[in-house]
Design an enzyme around this catalytic site. Sequence first.
Site, PDB file in Angstrom:
ATOM      1  N   ASP A  65      -0.540   1.446  68.562  1.00 55.12           N
ATOM      2  CA  ASP A  65       0.638   1.065  69.342  1.00 55.12           C
ATOM      3  C   ASP A  65       0.179   0.274  70.559  1.00 55.12           C
ATOM      4  O   ASP A  65      -0.842   0.577  71.169  1.00 55.12           O
ATOM      5  CB  ASP A  65       1.395   2.320  69.806  1.00 55.12           C
ATOM      6  CG  ASP A  65       1.858   3.160  68.627  1.00 55.12           C
ATOM      7  OD1 ASP A  65       2.377   2.570  67.660  1.00 55.12           O
ATOM      8  OD2 ASP A  65       1.686   4.387  68.662  1.00 55.12           O
ATOM      9  N   ASP A 106      -2.255   4.720  63.278  1.00 54.91           N
ATOM     10  CA  ASP A 106      -1.732   3.384  63.550  1.00 54.91           C
ATOM     11  C   ASP A 106      -2.037   3.031  65.003  1.00 54.91           C
ATOM     12  O   ASP A 106      -2.523   3.856  65.751  1.00 54.91           O
ATOM     13  CB  ASP A 106      -0.218   3.310  63.284  1.00 54.91           C
ATOM     14  CG  ASP A 106       0.519   4.482  63.902  1.00 54.91           C
ATOM     15  OD1 ASP A 106       0.151   4.903  65.015  1.00 54.91           O
ATOM     16  OD2 ASP A 106       1.472   4.974  63.276  1.00 54.91           O
ATOM     17  N   ASP A 111       5.085  11.614  76.633  1.00 48.56           N
ATOM     18  CA  ASP A 111       5.265  13.064  76.489  1.00 48.56           C
ATOM     19  C   ASP A 111       4.066  13.883  76.996  1.00 48.56           C
ATOM     20  O   ASP A 111       4.180  14.640  77.949  1.00 48.56           O
ATOM     21  CB  ASP A 111       5.651  13.447  75.048  1.00 48.56           C
ATOM     22  CG  ASP A 111       4.766  12.804  73.980  1.00 48.56           C
ATOM     23  OD1 ASP A 111       3.767  12.130  74.327  1.00 48.56           O
ATOM     24  OD2 ASP A 111       5.075  12.986  72.782  1.00 48.56           O
TER      25      ASP A 111
END
Length: 442
Positions: free
Chosen positions: A66, A64, A143
Site C-alpha cells: 500500500d 500486498d 489503527d
Amino acid sequence: MPLNGTTTIDRTPVIVPREEHCISRADISESALKVLYRLHKEGYQAYLVGGGVRDLLLGRTPKDFDVATDATPEEVRRIFRNCRLIGRRFRLAHVHFGREIIEVATFRAPHSAGGAGEGVTEDGQILRDNVYGTLEEDAFRRDFTVNALYYNIADFSVVDYTGGLADLQAGVLRFIGDARTRILEDPVRMLRAARFAAKLGFSLAPGLRELILELGDRLDNVPPARLFDEVLKLFHTGHALHSYEVLQDLDLFGYLFAQTDELIKEGDDYTDAFIRQALHNTDERIHAGKGVNPAFLFAALLWGPVHDEVKYLLAEGMTELQALQEAGNEILAAQLEQVTIPKRFSFPMREIWTTQARLPKRQGKRAWRLLEQPRFRAAYDFLLLRCQVGEPVHELCNWWTLFQEADEAERQAMVKTLGSGEGRKRRRKRRRKSRAAAGDHG
Ligand code: ATP
Ligand code: MG
C-alpha cells in the site's frame, strides 16, 4: 505509560535512516516501486505504508503493498493511465499492473474533535473518511502502531510517529490513541486485532482483551457486506485455525457466525472439531499453494447448525435430501443477517451440503453423473472432512476415492458390487436414525 492499550501521543517522529533498518528495495514489488518513484518524480510525497512495511521489517513476505501520498485520488489518476478510483466510504486509487494492484491512498486527517462531524454517527462510528491531511495526521488515524510505519521513497528511511517500531520489536498490537474511541469509531478494528494477533503471533496491549470482550457487540452495527471481506481475510490467508482460536478467546466468533457459536457454547464438540479440521485443511492448502474457495469455507463454518437442524427435520419424516435443502435454506437465511455471502458462493455452498445426501446413492448411472457435476470435487472433499472428524462415512469415502482413480471397466465393476441391496439397507438405516433423533430431542 500506555494504559488500556492506548498510546501517549508524542508528535515528533523517529526517523530510521536506510543503513539502520532491514528494508531493501529488492524486497518491494517492482510495481510498487514504479508507483513510488513516479509520484516522487511528479513532486509528491510517496511512502510505502501498512502491512507491507510491517511485514518487511518482520522479515516476512508482504501480501500486498500500500502506498500513501499527498496527491489526491484525482491527481493520482492523472499520473497513471492504468488507474481506477474506488470506494465511497474511503476513496482510493488502484493502480493496475497486470494482476497486481497497488493501492494508493491520500493522507487522511482526523475527524472533527467533537466526534459528531460529517460522516460520524452518534455513537462515534466513522461512515466516511475522505478528509485529506498531512503525513503526521495520516499516521495517527491508522489503527495499530505497527500498521503506521512509513517507508520514504525520497531517502529510503522508515518514519515512525506512534511507537510502532518498539511495538514491532516487542510483538505487541496496540491501538494508536484511546483504544475505546478507536473501536467505537470502527468496530471492525476488533476483528483486525484478532486477525493480526493470529497472523503475527503478537499479544494484545494490556487491557485490550477486556475492552474487546466489553465492546464486541458493537459488531452488530457493521454492514454484513463488510464482514464478508473480513471473514475471508481471517480464514483465507494461511492462519485460519489460529484466527478461529483468537476469535474464540476474544468472544468475537459469535458476531460472525451466531448459529455456529451458539452450538459450540452449548458444548457441541463435533461442530468445534469440524471447524478446526476444516480450517487446518484450509491452511495446509494455502501453504501448499493450492486454491481455496469461499463456498467451501462457509459450507464448513455453517455445517454444525445445518447438521443439527437436519436431525430435527429427519425426525419429522423428511428425506435426507429434503432435510439438507430445508436446513440449508434456513441456516443461510439467518446467516445473511450477519454476514453477506454473495450468491456465487451461497449456491455452490448449498450444493456441497445437498450433495452429501447424493454421494451414498451410486447405483445405475448415478455415480458417473455425480462425478460430472461441477461441485463434485468440493462435495467429495467435504465428505473427507466429515470422515476426518469421525463421522461413519469411511467406507463411502474410500469408495469414491477409488472410483475417481479407476478406469471405466473397474468403475462398472465397483457399481455392480454395490448390489441392489444398497438402497434398501440405507432406507432401513435412515428409519433407525430418525427414531434415534426423535428420541434424542423428545
Ligand atoms: P495485510 O494487507 O497484511 O492484511 P495491512 O496492515 O496492510 O495487512 P490492510 O487492510 O491492507 O491491512 O490496510 C492497510 C493499512 O491501512 C493498515 O496497515 C492500516 O494502517 C490502515 N487501515 C486499514 N483498515 C483500517 C481501519 N479500519 N482503521 C484504521 N486504519 C486502517
Ligand atoms: Mg495491506
